[in-house]
Every structure is written in C-alpha cells, then in structure tokens.
Design a protein around this motif. Sequence first.
Motif, mmCIF file in Angstrom:
data_model
loop_
_atom_site.group_PDB
_atom_site.id
_atom_site.type_symbol
_atom_site.label_atom_id
_atom_site.label_comp_id
_atom_site.label_asym_id
_atom_site.label_seq_id
_atom_site.Cartn_x
_atom_site.Cartn_y
_atom_site.Cartn_z
ATOM 1 N N PHE A 164 -5.165 -3.714 -7.967
ATOM 2 C CA PHE A 164 -3.702 -3.727 -8.098
ATOM 3 C C PHE A 164 -3.060 -4.760 -7.169
ATOM 4 O O PHE A 164 -1.928 -5.181 -7.385
ATOM 5 C CB PHE A 164 -3.114 -2.342 -7.794
ATOM 6 C CG PHE A 164 -3.186 -1.949 -6.333
ATOM 7 C CD1 PHE A 164 -2.120 -2.187 -5.477
ATOM 8 C CD2 PHE A 164 -4.324 -1.342 -5.815
ATOM 9 C CE1 PHE A 164 -2.189 -1.832 -4.130
ATOM 10 C CE2 PHE A 164 -4.400 -0.976 -4.479
ATOM 11 C CZ PHE A 164 -3.334 -1.226 -3.633
ATOM 12 N N PHE A 165 -3.789 -5.183 -6.143
ATOM 13 C CA PHE A 165 -3.228 -6.035 -5.097
ATOM 14 C C PHE A 165 -3.621 -7.509 -5.238
ATOM 15 O O PHE A 165 -3.194 -8.341 -4.444
ATOM 16 C CB PHE A 165 -3.644 -5.484 -3.727
ATOM 17 C CG PHE A 165 -2.860 -6.006 -2.583
ATOM 18 C CD1 PHE A 165 -1.471 -5.961 -2.577
ATOM 19 C CD2 PHE A 165 -3.494 -6.558 -1.489
ATOM 20 C CE1 PHE A 165 -0.741 -6.458 -1.514
ATOM 21 C CE2 PHE A 165 -2.768 -7.057 -0.408
ATOM 22 C CZ PHE A 165 -1.387 -7.004 -0.428
ATOM 23 N N VAL A 166 -4.413 -7.846 -6.245
ATOM 24 C CA VAL A 166 -4.791 -9.242 -6.459
ATOM 25 C C VAL A 166 -3.538 -10.044 -6.792
ATOM 26 O O VAL A 166 -2.702 -9.620 -7.593
ATOM 27 C CB VAL A 166 -5.821 -9.372 -7.600
ATOM 28 C CG1 VAL A 166 -6.073 -10.833 -7.941
ATOM 29 C CG2 VAL A 166 -7.123 -8.674 -7.224
ATOM 30 N N GLY A 167 -3.373 -11.197 -6.148
ATOM 31 C CA GLY A 167 -2.239 -12.072 -6.445
ATOM 32 C C GLY A 167 -1.430 -12.394 -5.206
ATOM 33 O O GLY A 167 -1.882 -12.217 -4.074
ATOM 34 N N SER A 168 -0.208 -12.867 -5.435
ATOM 35 C CA SER A 168 0.678 -13.312 -4.352
ATOM 36 C C SER A 168 1.874 -12.377 -4.226
ATOM 37 O O SER A 168 2.406 -11.907 -5.231
ATOM 38 C CB SER A 168 1.168 -14.738 -4.629
ATOM 39 O OG SER A 168 0.067 -15.624 -4.646
ATOM 40 N N TRP A 169 2.287 -12.178 -2.982
ATOM 41 C CA TRP A 169 3.301 -11.165 -2.671
ATOM 42 C C TRP A 169 4.298 -11.664 -1.629
ATOM 43 O O TRP A 169 3.926 -12.384 -0.700
ATOM 44 C CB TRP A 169 2.618 -9.914 -2.104
ATOM 45 C CG TRP A 169 1.623 -9.335 -3.051
ATOM 46 C CD1 TRP A 169 0.302 -9.660 -3.145
ATOM 47 C CD2 TRP A 169 1.864 -8.357 -4.043
ATOM 48 N NE1 TRP A 169 -0.296 -8.934 -4.137
ATOM 49 C CE2 TRP A 169 0.645 -8.122 -4.710
ATOM 50 C CE3 TRP A 169 2.992 -7.636 -4.429
ATOM 51 C CZ2 TRP A 169 0.518 -7.205 -5.747
ATOM 52 C CZ3 TRP A 169 2.871 -6.724 -5.464
ATOM 53 C CH2 TRP A 169 1.646 -6.520 -6.107
ATOM 54 N N GLN A 170 5.523 -11.226 -1.759
ATOM 55 C CA GLN A 170 6.538 -11.324 -0.713
ATOM 56 C C GLN A 170 6.553 -9.957 -0.033
ATOM 57 O O GLN A 170 6.448 -8.929 -0.708
ATOM 58 C CB GLN A 170 7.917 -11.644 -1.320
ATOM 59 C CG GLN A 170 8.988 -11.906 -0.304
ATOM 60 C CD GLN A 170 8.748 -13.206 0.464
ATOM 61 O OE1 GLN A 170 8.185 -14.151 -0.061
ATOM 62 N NE2 GLN A 170 9.152 -13.228 1.711
ATOM 63 N N ILE A 171 6.668 -9.946 1.283
ATOM 64 C CA ILE A 171 6.567 -8.685 2.032
ATOM 65 C C ILE A 171 7.830 -8.466 2.855
ATOM 66 O O ILE A 171 8.290 -9.370 3.548
ATOM 67 C CB ILE A 171 5.351 -8.694 2.982
ATOM 68 C CG1 ILE A 171 4.074 -9.047 2.222
ATOM 69 C CG2 ILE A 171 5.220 -7.348 3.686
ATOM 70 C CD1 ILE A 171 2.904 -9.379 3.125
ATOM 71 N N GLN A 172 8.342 -7.240 2.793
ATOM 72 C CA GLN A 172 9.394 -6.797 3.700
ATOM 73 C C GLN A 172 8.719 -5.904 4.739
ATOM 74 O O GLN A 172 8.210 -4.835 4.415
ATOM 75 C CB GLN A 172 10.490 -6.022 2.960
ATOM 76 C CG GLN A 172 11.557 -5.459 3.873
ATOM 77 C CD GLN A 172 12.289 -6.530 4.676
ATOM 78 O OE1 GLN A 172 12.798 -7.490 4.122
ATOM 79 N NE2 GLN A 172 12.323 -6.368 5.984
#
Length: 176
Positions: free
Chosen positions: A19-27
């Motif tokens: 589910f976490f594969v890929g690119s993310w912006q994080i708060q």
Amino acid sequence: MTNPTTSLPSTGAASDFDFFVGSWQIQHSRLKERLTGCQEWEHFEGSSTMQKLLGGCANVDDNVIHLPDGDYRALTIRSFDASSGLWSIWWLDGRHPGRLDTPVVGGFKDGKGCFYADDTYNGQAIRVRFLWTQCSELGQPRWEQAFSTDGGDNWEVNWVMDFRRTDGMAGTPACL
C-alpha cells in the motif's frame, strides 16, 4: 524489559507494505519534548518515496524532512522474515550516517501494523512502538511513534505522520 516480539502477529506477508509503494507528501506532527509531560506539538512537512527490493521481501523509503530548524534526509529499511512472518524496520538518519537505530519488529493484523523494540532514550530504558494504519480517518496511511517507560503499560505518542500520494497514482487506493 519485555521481549519486543511478545504477542506480535506472525501471519505477515511480503506484500504487507505494498500500500505504501510510491511517492508521498507528509504532514509531520511531533512533540517538542519527549517523556517530559510536554503537550506542545510542532508541525512540518516532508516527502518520501518507497520502493520494493529483494524480490518484494524488503523495501526502502527515502525521506526528506523539513524540520523547523533545518532539513535532513533519512532512510527507512524494512525486511520481511518469511519463516517468522515478521517485519524488522530500521531508521538511518542522514545526520548520523554511521548508526542504524534499533529495529522495531512486528506485523500487520486487520490493516494495522504494530512494531516494537526495547531501546534507550536519553539514557533511560524505553519500549518503542510504531503503529502503521493503512487507512486512517483521512483515508490515507498514517504512521505513529510512541515511547513507554513502564514496559508498555502506558504510551506517550510523540510523532505522527499523515501521508498523501504525489506520484500520479491517485486512482490507486492507498488503503487496502
């Protein structure tokens, strides 16, 4: 201290973090001081890109963290042990490149990942807990870190990360 793998789910799979594969912006939300009774939180942004390795039995994410007092980079390294069904997770902080943090060990059950380790913080024995929620109330993944000074009877949550996809995979559900 107690054994960090006590009562952990052992029915994991190498696909648990898919589910976490890929690119993310994080708060990020982080307590300004840990284990002092502090209730003041600081908030800042970051980003992360995760990829699978070792035929899917490991993964790594490259993090950029925009702390209020300056940016830094870090890696999360995760490996799956098929014989035990458990994951080990290490943190490599770019500010201290010669040191891997003590791994937290655990797995997922019903969409929630629980990972534990016995460690020290400022010379004090602590138990560390990472919680991964594949689908938070925001409909996106969430990570939470907490410390306990009493073997896990009471926890102080001290860091929370809420993730939002940035890789054009918006149609790909983050929540499984």
